[in-house]
Design a protein around this motif. Structure first.
Motif, PDB file in Angstrom:
ATOM      1  N   GLN A 158       0.835  -1.204   0.000  1.00  0.00           N
ATOM      2  CA  GLN A 158       0.000   0.000   0.000  1.00  0.00           C
ATOM      3  C   GLN A 158       0.866   1.249   0.000  1.00  0.00           C
ATOM      4  O   GLN A 158       0.628   2.192  -0.744  1.00  0.00           O
ATOM      5  N   ALA A 205       4.606   5.392  -5.280  1.00  0.00           N
ATOM      6  CA  ALA A 205       4.864   5.274  -6.717  1.00  0.00           C
ATOM      7  C   ALA A 205       4.013   6.240  -7.535  1.00  0.00           C
ATOM      8  O   ALA A 205       4.434   6.672  -8.604  1.00  0.00           O
ATOM      9  N   LEU A 250       2.662  10.362  -4.115  1.00  0.00           N
ATOM     10  CA  LEU A 250       2.216  10.944  -2.845  1.00  0.00           C
ATOM     11  C   LEU A 250       3.413  11.077  -1.899  1.00  0.00           C
ATOM     12  O   LEU A 250       4.265  10.189  -1.845  1.00  0.00           O
ATOM     13  N   LYS A 253       1.238  12.461   3.038  1.00  0.00           N
ATOM     14  CA  LYS A 253      -0.039  12.211   2.353  1.00  0.00           C
ATOM     15  C   LYS A 253      -0.312  10.722   2.246  1.00  0.00           C
ATOM     16  O   LYS A 253      -1.466  10.294   2.302  1.00  0.00           O
ATOM     17  N   GLY A 263     -18.224  -2.966   1.721  1.00  0.00           N
ATOM     18  CA  GLY A 263     -17.465  -2.651   0.510  1.00  0.00           C
ATOM     19  C   GLY A 263     -16.002  -2.970   0.615  1.00  0.00           C
ATOM     20  O   GLY A 263     -15.222  -2.632  -0.257  1.00  0.00           O
ATOM     21  N   ARG A 290       9.192  10.231  -9.562  1.00  0.00           N
ATOM     22  CA  ARG A 290       8.018   9.386  -9.344  1.00  0.00           C
ATOM     23  C   ARG A 290       6.790   9.904 -10.054  1.00  0.00           C
ATOM     24  O   ARG A 290       5.899   9.144 -10.439  1.00  0.00           O
ATOM     25  N   SER A 291       6.703  11.241 -10.227  1.00  0.00           N
ATOM     26  CA  SER A 291       5.525  11.742 -10.922  1.00  0.00           C
ATOM     27  C   SER A 291       5.653  11.585 -12.439  1.00  0.00           C
ATOM     28  O   SER A 291       4.695  11.778 -13.161  1.00  0.00           O
ATOM     29  N   MET A 344       3.872   2.942 -12.060  1.00  0.00           N
ATOM     30  CA  MET A 344       4.295   1.573 -11.770  1.00  0.00           C
ATOM     31  C   MET A 344       3.086   0.687 -11.531  1.00  0.00           C
ATOM     32  O   MET A 344       2.122   1.090 -10.898  1.00  0.00           O
ATOM     33  N   PHE A 362       2.064  -3.171 -10.091  1.00  0.00           N
ATOM     34  CA  PHE A 362       2.655  -4.202  -9.248  1.00  0.00           C
ATOM     35  C   PHE A 362       2.033  -5.569  -9.530  1.00  0.00           C
ATOM     36  O   PHE A 362       0.896  -5.674  -9.992  1.00  0.00           O
ATOM     37  N   ASN A 411      -2.034  -3.918  -5.493  1.00  0.00           N
ATOM     38  CA  ASN A 411      -1.897  -2.875  -4.473  1.00  0.00           C
ATOM     39  C   ASN A 411      -2.881  -1.728  -4.642  1.00  0.00           C
ATOM     40  O   ASN A 411      -2.537  -0.567  -4.432  1.00  0.00           O
ATOM     41  N   LEU A 412      -4.120  -2.031  -5.027  1.00  0.00           N
ATOM     42  CA  LEU A 412      -5.142  -0.984  -5.035  1.00  0.00           C
ATOM     43  C   LEU A 412      -5.457  -0.617  -3.591  1.00  0.00           C
ATOM     44  O   LEU A 412      -5.271  -1.411  -2.683  1.00  0.00           O
ATOM     45  N   PHE A 413      -5.947   0.620  -3.385  1.00  0.00           N
ATOM     46  CA  PHE A 413      -6.310   1.043  -2.041  1.00  0.00           C
ATOM     47  C   PHE A 413      -7.708   0.508  -1.724  1.00  0.00           C
ATOM     48  O   PHE A 413      -8.684   0.946  -2.324  1.00  0.00           O
ATOM     49  N   PRO A 414      -7.821  -0.441  -0.782  1.00  0.00           N
ATOM     50  CA  PRO A 414      -9.102  -1.144  -0.605  1.00  0.00           C
ATOM     51  C   PRO A 414     -10.216  -0.255  -0.053  1.00  0.00           C
ATOM     52  O   PRO A 414     -11.380  -0.589  -0.201  1.00  0.00           O
ATOM     53  N   LEU A 454      -6.987   9.939  -6.767  1.00  0.00           N
ATOM     54  CA  LEU A 454      -6.303  10.401  -5.548  1.00  0.00           C
ATOM     55  C   LEU A 454      -5.032  11.206  -5.846  1.00  0.00           C
ATOM     56  O   LEU A 454      -4.879  12.339  -5.391  1.00  0.00           O
ATOM     57  N   ALA A 455      -4.133  10.616  -6.640  1.00  0.00           N
ATOM     58  CA  ALA A 455      -2.851  11.292  -6.867  1.00  0.00           C
ATOM     59  C   ALA A 455      -2.988  12.589  -7.672  1.00  0.00           C
ATOM     60  O   ALA A 455      -2.395  13.599  -7.300  1.00  0.00           O
ATOM     61  N   GLN A 477      -4.195  15.128  -5.138  1.00  0.00           N
ATOM     62  CA  GLN A 477      -3.295  15.437  -4.026  1.00  0.00           C
ATOM     63  C   GLN A 477      -1.910  15.890  -4.484  1.00  0.00           C
ATOM     64  O   GLN A 477      -1.266  16.683  -3.804  1.00  0.00           O
ATOM     65  N   VAL A 478      -1.430  15.374  -5.608  1.00  0.00           N
ATOM     66  CA  VAL A 478      -0.073  15.711  -6.039  1.00  0.00           C
ATOM     67  C   VAL A 478      -0.095  16.793  -7.110  1.00  0.00           C
ATOM     68  O   VAL A 478       0.602  17.797  -7.019  1.00  0.00           O
ATOM     69  N   TYR A 506     -15.725  -0.932  -5.203  1.00  0.00           N
ATOM     70  CA  TYR A 506     -14.512  -1.109  -4.405  1.00  0.00           C
ATOM     71  C   TYR A 506     -13.676  -2.268  -4.946  1.00  0.00           C
ATOM     72  O   TYR A 506     -14.229  -3.208  -5.519  1.00  0.00           O
ATOM     73  N   ARG A 526      -4.719   3.828 -12.669  1.00  0.00           N
ATOM     74  CA  ARG A 526      -4.228   4.673 -11.578  1.00  0.00           C
ATOM     75  C   ARG A 526      -2.832   5.197 -11.893  1.00  0.00           C
ATOM     76  O   ARG A 526      -2.530   6.372 -11.653  1.00  0.00           O
ATOM     77  N   MET A 561      -1.390   9.963 -13.589  1.00  0.00           N
ATOM     78  CA  MET A 561      -0.387  11.008 -13.375  1.00  0.00           C
ATOM     79  C   MET A 561       0.289  11.402 -14.682  1.00  0.00           C
ATOM     80  O   MET A 561       1.271  12.144 -14.671  1.00  0.00           O
TER      81      MET A 561
END
Lengths: 338, 253
Positions: A234, A240, A243, A247, A336, B86-87, B91, B93, B97-100, B110-111, B114-115, B143, B159, B163
């Motif tokens: 995560q 990557a 962030l 953040k 969910g 990184r921006s 990448m 994986f 590695n999704l945000f659950p 999100l990025a 926020q970025v 989800y 995702r 960017m």
């Protein structure tokens, strides 16, 4: 060629109370003996309790309800306490109704913000050491829970920090506090803090500080476990996409960590709520303190059982409310996700 | 920071890169140059250092010796350089590695919010376009746990694309997938290479994909690049014994 098999409904199981009892309580001679002896014991013990409850002198509770609830709060100030309690109850009821009706969380935050402001205003002319009884118990718990949560979160993040000085400081604090019983922390704060502050700081405030310092260390450890329960993938995925460290913590790690932390956190807060009764040792008159003061009066000298049974019921009620609330919250946040 | 790249210069440059995990010498002098728009497929037995190499390119791992320059920016301990790189680099994986706790749409948006500091509406519009591109526009509000592995990996690709990276790194993107879902992910990756001309470094065992899409094959073993060349050369007339051995194992499965 095999034909496709049609989907069948699951077999219906006929379950009556009788079959349930047979299967769970009376299958075999061992279980039957156990069930019967436990029932016999409950019948015998319940009978004793019941006869005691009917004959008990509940006047120690009923005649002193005001003392139990607000302690020795001066009479001219007492309307403020009732209003504050009423507001809190109303806000709690509205929250329950609102949550069921699917009101936005923001509206509920507003409701509680307003309620807390109003309660703070109501309490503003009351000195801390005038409050007692259940109100003091709830106030001690609310303040130490409310303050130890953000402090614990920060210390817990610091404990996992990459900066050695921050990590060392946070670890030292956590380990030092976890090595000391709460009673010792309370006594220490009540005696030594007065060295710094003089006698001006009320004992209640010293207790609040002591309990917050104590609870924060435990919240921090729960926090660390919560952070570490979120997989490394995560963090890597968040970094990557660009962030920053903070953040990543705020938007990716903490939301998942908090969900995992809820059971442990609520357990900690429930035990903190019960631990408020330890403040008797530094002379505060919380719920249990009021009970002990009443027992010192000649007319209630023999009502020890009544006093402690009543305190037990009140503590249980509030602890149970907290644990039921957390179960609902967990259930809600679980939707969910995995 | 303005890239100091001139025409013809590689967009990714690794010079004699070494990496140790404790006492373990994982990368033992890797030199590799990738041109803009090139698709490089990295193959090799497990433990050969291929994942570590591409994780060094966006500094999920820090290399211990040598030089890595990405889009004119040298990777060093300077945090601003790392964030800048990184921006530019997306990448994907092996384990998605999704945000659950976020919907597919929010995972993607999100990025940028926020970025890149995009307004929410713009980020969401772009996220929907990307979901459309990876072929699952109807999954925006869903989800990750409710998506199949293939769908999750496609959201993960979206995702990374959100960017607007110049380079995409893929770390065994299909290894965790059930066989029937591998193709849908590979198709999305082919689309990226063909339609967008994306610069891609792909670690994979999918030799069919490599043959079809790769401009260049890189074969790694025990922390070094053993052999590199065009897919035609690589699959038909490999020079090195280790390459032949690996190919005979992987192609006769």
């Amino acid at each position: 060629m095999a034909t496709l098999a049609a989907a069948l409904p699951p077999p219906v199981e006929r379950r009556t109370p009788l079959t349930w009892a047979h299967r769970n309580l009376f299958d075999g001679w061992l279980n039957t003996t156990l069930t019967l002896s436990v029932l016999g014991f409950l019948w015998w013990f319940g009978g004793i309790l019941w006869r005691w409850a009917l004959a008990a002198h509940w006047s120690v509770v009923t005649d002193n309800l005001r003392l139990w609830v607000v302690g020795l709060l001066p009479l001219p100030l007492i309307w403020r306490a009732w209003w504050a309690g009423g507001l809190m109850l109303a806000a709690a009821a509205l929250t329950l109704v609102g949550a069921r009706a699917g009101v936005r969380p923001r509206a509920l935050f507003g409701l509680w913000g307003g309620t807390i402001l109003a309660v703070a205003w109501l309490f503003s002319p009351i000195r801390l050491d005038q409050i007692g009884g259940l109100y003091l118990t709830l106030l001690l718990a609310a303040v130490s829970i409310g303050a130890s949560f953000p402090i614990g979160v920060l210390v817990g993040i610091g404990r996992t920090s990459r900066l050695p000085v921050v990590r060392l400081f946070c670890t030292a604090y956590i380990e030092a506090i976890r090595g000391i019983p709460l009673i010792t922390v309370l006594l220490w704060f009540s005696i030594f803090v007065s060295l710094l502050s003089g006698e001006s700081m009320p004992r209640v405030a010293r207790a609040m500080i002591g309990m917050t310092v104590f609870a924060s260390a435990y919240v921090a450890e729960i926090m660390r476990a919560g952070i570490q329960s979120v997989g490394r993938g995560q963090t890597e995925a968040a970094r990557a996409v660009g962030l920053s460290g903070w953040k990543t913590m705020l938007f990716v790690v903490l939301p998942q960590a908090f969900k995992n932390m809820i059971p442990a956190l609520v357990g900690q807060f429930i035990s903190l709520f019960k631990d408020t009764s330890l403040t008797v040792i530094i002379g505060l008159s919380d719920l249990l303190g009021i009970g002990r003061s009443l027992l010192a009066l000649p007319e209630y000298l023999h009502d020890v059982r009544e006093v402690y049974v009543f305190a037990l019921v009140v503590f249980f009620l509030f602890s149970y409310l907290m644990s039921a609330g957390s179960r609902r919250l967990e259930h809600k946040l679980g939707l969910g996700e995995r | 920071m303005e890239p100091i790249r001139q025409a013809g210069q590689p967009i990714i440059l690794l010079e004699d890169v070494h990496k140790w995990f404790g006492r373990l010498h994982v990368l033992r002098g890797i030199s590799l140059a990738v041109r803009a728009g090139e698709v490089v497929v990295v193959a090799g037995p497990s433990g050969s250092g291929k994942s570590t190499m591409i994780r060094c390119i966006n500094r999920l791992e820090a290399h211990n010796r040598g030089r890595i320059v990405v889009d004119g920016i040298e990777l060093s301990d300077d945090l601003r350089n790392i964030d800048a790189v990184r921006s530019e680099v997306g990448m994907v994986f092996q384990s998605f590695n999704l945000f659950p706790h976020l919907t597919a749409l929010d995972n993607i948006a999100l990025a940028p919010v926020q970025v890149r500091r995009w307004p929410r509406a713009r980020a969401e519009r772009s996220a929907r376009e990307l979901l459309d591109r990876v072929g699952i526009p109807e999954k925006a509000g869903v989800y990750p746990a409710q998506l199949s592995g293939g769908q999750q990996q496609r959201v993960a690709i979206a995702r990374a694309l959100a960017m607007q990276p110049k380079i995409m790194l893929f770390d065994e993107p299909t290894s965790a997938l059930d066989p029937e879902m591998i193709q849908e992910v590979l198709d999305v990756m082919k689309g990226l290479a063909r339609d967008m001309g994306m610069t891609m470094v792909v670690v994979t065992h999918e030799m069919g994909f490599a043959r079809e899409v790769a401009d260049r094959m890189v074969f790694m073993d025990e922390g070094v690049i053993v052999e590199e060349g065009t897919p035609a050369h690589f699959f038909t007339s490999p020079k090195e014994e280790r390459t032949k051995l690996f190919l005979s194992k992987i192609l006769h499965q």
